[in-house]
Structures are given as C-alpha cells and as structure tokens.
Design a protein around this motif. Structure first.
Motif, PDB file in Angstrom:
ATOM      1  N   ASP A  63      -9.260 -33.369   2.669  1.00  0.00           N
ATOM      2  CA  ASP A  63      -9.421 -33.152   4.112  1.00  0.00           C
ATOM      3  C   ASP A  63      -9.329 -31.674   4.470  1.00  0.00           C
ATOM      4  O   ASP A  63      -9.995 -31.213   5.399  1.00  0.00           O
TER       5      ASP A  63
ATOM      6  N   GLU B 287     -10.127 -29.353   2.264  1.00  0.00           N
ATOM      7  CA  GLU B 287     -11.063 -28.698   1.336  1.00  0.00           C
ATOM      8  C   GLU B 287     -10.338 -27.785   0.348  1.00  0.00           C
ATOM      9  O   GLU B 287     -10.812 -26.695  -0.008  1.00  0.00           O
TER      10      GLU B 287
ATOM     11  N   HIS C   5     -19.144 -38.673   3.908  1.00  0.00           N
ATOM     12  CA  HIS C   5     -19.538 -37.267   4.074  1.00  0.00           C
ATOM     13  C   HIS C   5     -21.063 -37.123   3.962  1.00  0.00           C
ATOM     14  O   HIS C   5     -21.671 -36.360   4.726  1.00  0.00           O
TER      15      HIS C   5
ATOM     16  N   ARG D 295     -22.839 -38.011   7.061  1.00  0.00           N
ATOM     17  CA  ARG D 295     -22.660 -37.002   8.113  1.00  0.00           C
ATOM     18  C   ARG D 295     -23.378 -35.695   7.776  1.00  0.00           C
ATOM     19  O   ARG D 295     -23.255 -34.711   8.509  1.00  0.00           O
TER      20      ARG D 295
ATOM     21  N   ARG E 145     -22.756 -33.740   5.184  1.00  0.00           N
ATOM     22  CA  ARG E 145     -21.818 -32.740   4.653  1.00  0.00           C
ATOM     23  C   ARG E 145     -21.886 -32.799   3.123  1.00  0.00           C
ATOM     24  O   ARG E 145     -21.094 -33.497   2.468  1.00  0.00           O
TER      25      ARG E 145
ATOM     26  N   PRO F 209     -18.543 -31.433   0.682  1.00  0.00           N
ATOM     27  CA  PRO F 209     -17.440 -32.384   0.546  1.00  0.00           C
ATOM     28  C   PRO F 209     -17.849 -33.662  -0.191  1.00  0.00           C
ATOM     29  O   PRO F 209     -17.045 -34.226  -0.945  1.00  0.00           O
ATOM     30  N   ALA F 210     -19.091 -34.102   0.015  1.00  0.00           N
ATOM     31  CA  ALA F 210     -19.559 -35.291  -0.698  1.00  0.00           C
ATOM     32  C   ALA F 210     -19.582 -35.045  -2.199  1.00  0.00           C
ATOM     33  O   ALA F 210     -19.097 -35.858  -2.997  1.00  0.00           O
TER      34      ALA F 210
ATOM     35  N   CYS G 252     -16.059 -35.021  -3.587  1.00  0.00           N
ATOM     36  CA  CYS G 252     -15.478 -36.370  -3.712  1.00  0.00           C
ATOM     37  C   CYS G 252     -16.016 -37.068  -4.947  1.00  0.00           C
ATOM     38  O   CYS G 252     -15.259 -37.697  -5.703  1.00  0.00           O
TER      39      CYS G 252
END
Length: 593
Positions: A95, A97, A133, A136, A138, A141-142, A145
C-alpha cells in the motif's frame, strides 16, 4: 470483570491517531493478564474485529499487530492468525509502495518453516490485489503484486491470474506495456531499468538501445554498400468502384510516394528469424521504423508470441533483447522476416525483393535465406522468381549473425498494424513493381510449359478453411453463381503454378477480400474481380484496388453485412452477402465486359 472492561476500552479506543501506542498497551495487558480458556474465544473475536477494522482504514501494520496478538493467545490454531497477520503486513508494504521491504518480508516468509499451502494462500490474495490494480490502470503496483506472488510461491506452479495467465506471462505483458509507454516518451533508459528488474522472472535477456536507421541512411554513413535500382517515385491514386456507389472511407490513405528499390550489403549483422530486425553495431536497420510516417505504425515485430526476441519501439530508437544463443552464417540474402509464412504478406512484401536480388548489383552465389515452416508454395515462387539458381537456406528460430547480409526493400510503406486511436492505414502498392513480378512469373511458367491460355473461366474462391473474414453464407452464394457457369476453387489446395494458371485463365473471379485475392496480380488484362467484404468503411479498399488492378483487371467491391464477434479485429470480421446482391454484382460485371 475489571481486566475485561479495560481490554474492551482499549480495543474501542484504537484509531488512526493512536494505534501503535494503544496496541502496545493491549499487548502488555494480554501478557500480564492472559484471558482464561473460557474467555479466549471472546477475546479472539474482539481482536479479529479490531484487525478487520484497522485493515478497512488501511492501517495494515496495526492490523497485523492485532492478528499477531490473536496468534499469541489462541490455544488451538496460532498459524491461522499468523497467516492473516503476514498478509496484512505485506499489504501494508504494498500500500505504501515499499517494494524492497515487501521483497525482504517475502524472503523472510520463505525462510520460515511454513507449509506451502499457507504461502500459496497469501499469494492468492496478491493475485486479486494485482488484478484490482490492473483494472485501475496502475501497471507498476500490479507488476509488483504479481512479482511478490511469484517469489512467495517459488514460481508459476499452481497459480493463475484472474484472466487466466501465468504469473510470468502476466508480468511480461505488463512490462512490455510500460516499456512501450516509456519508449514512446523517449525515456529508453528508464525502460531498460524497468526491464532489468523483472527479466529473470519472465526468462528474457538484457535489452540494448539501438538507433533506428534505414538501409539507405546506414550506407550513407559509410557502414555499408547501397545500390539503387529504381528511384523513389510518385504513383497513381487508385480509383475505387463499389456496387452501390462511392462510400465515405474512414481509413487513412496510404502515401503515393513509392520508396526506392535497392539492394544493400552490410557486414557483421545480427538478425532474428521471423523478424525484420537487423542490428548493425548500435544501429537497427529497419526501413519502416525509420520512415517519416513511422508514427502511424504499430510495429508488432518482437511482440508476437512466435518470435524469438522482444523489442520495444519508440521514436528514433528501439529496445531489443540480447539473444541467449547465436548461429553464424557466412553470407546470405534476407528473405525472412515478420509474417513471412503468411501468404498475403509473402507475396506483397517479400517476393518483390527477388527483383532486386536478380539485379546486376547483387553477386551470384549468395543464398536466399528464409524462415522455417514455409509452405511449399513459397519455395515454388522463389524458384520461379530466381534468375541466378541461388540455393535456399532455411534458418531455424535462433538469432543469426551474418558476416555479410544482403537487403532489399518492401515495395510500399506497409505497417503491420496502425497505432491505436489512429485511422487504419490503407497502404497503396506500386503497380510497376507488381507488374514486374507478374511478368517474371508468367514468363518462367511459359518457359516451363504451363498452359496460360485464356479459357474464360468463371471462378468463386472458397474460404471454407479459414476462420476469419469468412463469408458465412458461402454455400448460398455458390449456389447462386453455379447456374452462371461458376466453379469453386480453393487456391490453397493447388500448386502455385496451378493457382497462377487458374487466375490468368479467368474472365470473372469472385471471392472474399482476403489473401486469396492477392493472386489477382496474375489476372489477364480486362478480367473482372468481385471482392466481397464486410461493411466497415475502414477496410483496405485502396490497397486491394492497387494490387488487383496492377494486372489490368478491374475490381468491384460488394459490401455485405458485418457479423462482429467479441475479440475479433474489425478488419477480420465475418459477414454475409444476400444472394440478390450477388446477382446484381454479377450483372454489373458482365454488362461492363
């Protein structure tokens, strides 16, 4: 009762402003006065609710502490609470990063004596988070993950993303999108660093940055030899004919400036079979990518799944993956490249290069190098076009270094696809080059004794064996035409000589606007060609007209009703044509003959 009241007071008092301090007090209280076995269940429920409340406020580190307190007092299943705590702590790093901290924590989890199913459960949560993510928009971040899930799981095994990809494939796809965006913005060095951070996961090599040049530019900078055989020239704008009159086209008309025809030679080149990429020092020789109109092109080279390297394209420069293995070849002529095994691309983009390789500036004895898996008809065409009896060398899908490489151009600026958001680019083909190809092949076939007489055949080209751009009521159209002397032909079942013979003998040809119609460059002057297609005004109407009419044939377009299916490119949609429309088209071409 007093300890319980104090415990509940503390739980209820915890919020974003005091969570760390209050949780320390809560831990001290539970250490000093552990709950009895009778009250443990109620205490666990309160701690669980607290943890979920803190997660809902994005206080993941605090939530992890609450779940760890639960693990400390649960006499039955402490691992359950530790897994929830670990997932929350990892979510906190994500969250904020804090990717390095997240990686270190994953490594710590892997070192613990945890059951594999427990780690996989946390990894599954990361997959869902990565997908959220992605949805959205993003990308980074994806990727992170999915990378953490891959590390936690120890690889791809047993994990699939929400949309069905393996983790490594998903990371590769997202990285390519990110690198494309950076390259398009001229931030190539950042794209290299991004690739480096995850390339070991996706099994790719390092990438280098190369300046894009045309063969002519590279030779002009004294890096090779360039012999121009036909200068650049202005070509005619094709006149289009539709059964029901002109339509407003929404495609982008191709340039009428035909490129020069040449043969060029360069030493010590690194190539990639199934690709047009030619690396020469720190330059990448690629006429299309170096063209002034290259901004309209979505260059798929190095992106398609059957290719042996990865490439990312930006204005003026490209990123290309270094090969893991390299074959060595002394010398050869480049007749391999992107989509060379597909018949339409082969006949329009590759075969005309043989005119240049037949010229006096191209030394005899150099072999013609082609891709593996070429249909037999491709070889038959080479043998008909070749004036030097050159050997044909098939290159395996391995990077290949040539001590000397001969290049010739595509006869038109022809992007494989158009950049998203731009009108479809409708390339216009120079009729002088295609007429020269026709002359060469017809002369060779005549010398070989092939009967090229005008038999006034009427043929309909069947597309039954193809899934895309299919005339779905083909059987109905065939029955409509049979009484008028039409016979069904499936070109892919004939040798190349038989195909040329069939097209050259015909008076009228009816078929879907597909690669089979490209053979109409071998029609007899005055032949009538009816091209059936879907109704999209973005279709390649100019391109088809330019190459069909290079033979002297006349082309009529008949637009049917589009049957668009999900996931199918609009240019490849299936369609149907009413029999009454087909009868009108037949009347139009027979009355004009």
């Amino acid at each position: 009762m007093r300890p319980t009241a104090t415990f509940l007071d503390l739980v209820r008092s915890i919020d974003s402003g005091n969570a760390p301090a209050q949780l320390e007090k809560l831990a001290a209280l539970l250490t000093a006065e552990p709950p009895s076995r009778a009250r443990a269940s109620a205490t666990l429920r309160h701690l669980e609710a607290l943890g979920f409340r803190l997660e809902g406020s994005a206080l993941f580190a605090a939530a992890a502490c609450a779940f760890e307190l639960a693990a400390a007092i649960d006499p039955h299943d402490p691992p359950h609470w530790r897994r929830i705590a670990d997932a929350a702590r990892l979510r906190g790093f994500i969250d904020h990063e804090r990717w390095d901290d997240a990686s270190a924590f994953v490594a710590e989890l892997r070192r613990r004596d945890e059951a594999g199913c427990a780690l996989q459960e946390i990894a599954q949560g990361l997959l869902q988070l990565g997908w959220e993510h992605e949805c959205r928009g993003r990308a980074e971040p994806a990727v992170q993950c999915y990378r953490l899930a891959y590390a936690l799981n120890g690889g791809d095994s047993g994990l699939v993303t929400v949309d069905g990809d393996s983790l490594s494939q998903k990371i590769r796809n997202l990285r390519i999108l990110q690198m494309n965006a950076l390259a398009e913005a001229g931030r190539h060095e950042e794209a290299v660093a991004l690739h480096e951070s995850t390339r070991s996961i996706v099994g790719l090599g390092p990438v280098g940055i190369y300046r894009l040049v045309s063969a002519r530019q590279e030779a002009a900078e004294r890096h090779g030899r360039y012999h121009e055989m036909r200068p650049g020239r202005r070509i005619a704008d094709p006149a289009l004919t539709f059964l029901d009159g002109p339509i407003p086209l929404t495609s982008q008309p191709g340039t009428l400036d035909a490129p020069p025809q040449y043969v060029a030679f360069f030493q010590d080149c690194l190539t990639f079979p199934r690709s047009n990429v030619v690396l020469h020092g720190d330059r990448l020789i690629y006429d299309l990518a170096a063209h002034p109109l290259s901004g309209v092109a979505d260059i798929k080279d190095g992106v398609n799944p059957d290719q042996i390297m990865t490439a990312v394209w930006g204005p003026g420069r490209a990123l290309v993956e270094a090969p893991a293995a390299i074959n060595e070849v002394d010398a050869g002529l480049m007749l391999f490249g992107l989509q060379s095994r597909q018949y339409g691309h082969w006949l329009l983009e590759f075969v005309p290069r043989m005119l240049c390789f037949n010229g006096p500036a191209c030394p005899s004895g150099l072999p013609i190098c082609v891709d593996d898996g070429m249909p037999e008809t491709h070889r038959q065409i080479i043998q008909l076009m070749d004036a030097r009896d050159r050997p044909i060398v098939t290159l395996p899908p391995v990077a290949t270094r040539f001590r000397e490489l001969g290049l010739a151009p595509v006869p038109a600026f022809f992007p494989f696809d158009t950049q998203p958001g731009l009108p479809i680019y409708d390339a216009i083909w120079p009729q002088d080059i295609l007429a020269a190809v026709q002359d060469r092949i017809l002369a060779r076939l005549a010398t070989d004794g092939v009967d090229l007489q005008h038999t006034r055949r009427r043929i309909i080209l069947s597309r039954r064996g193809f899934a895309q751009r299919q005339l779905v009521n083909e059987a109905e159209i065939i029955e409509t035409l049979r009484p008028h002397g039409f016979e069904v032909v499936q070109p892919e079942q004939l040798t190349f000589a038989e195909q040329v013979q069939t097209y050259h003998a015909a008076d009228i040809i009816v078929g879907s606007a597909s690669s089979a119609l490209i053979n109409c460059i071998f029609c007899r002057p005055g032949a009538r060609v009816v091209a059936l297609t879907h109704e999209s005004p973005e279709f390649y109407f100019r391109g088809f007209t330019s190459f069909v009419e290079s033979s002297g044939a006349r082309l009529l377009f008949v637009r049917g009703t589009t049957l668009q299916a999900e996931g199918v490119h609009p240019m490849h949609a299936n369609y149907l044509v009413p029999p009454a429309t087909m009868r009108r088209a037949l009347e139009a071409v027979t009355s004009a003959s």
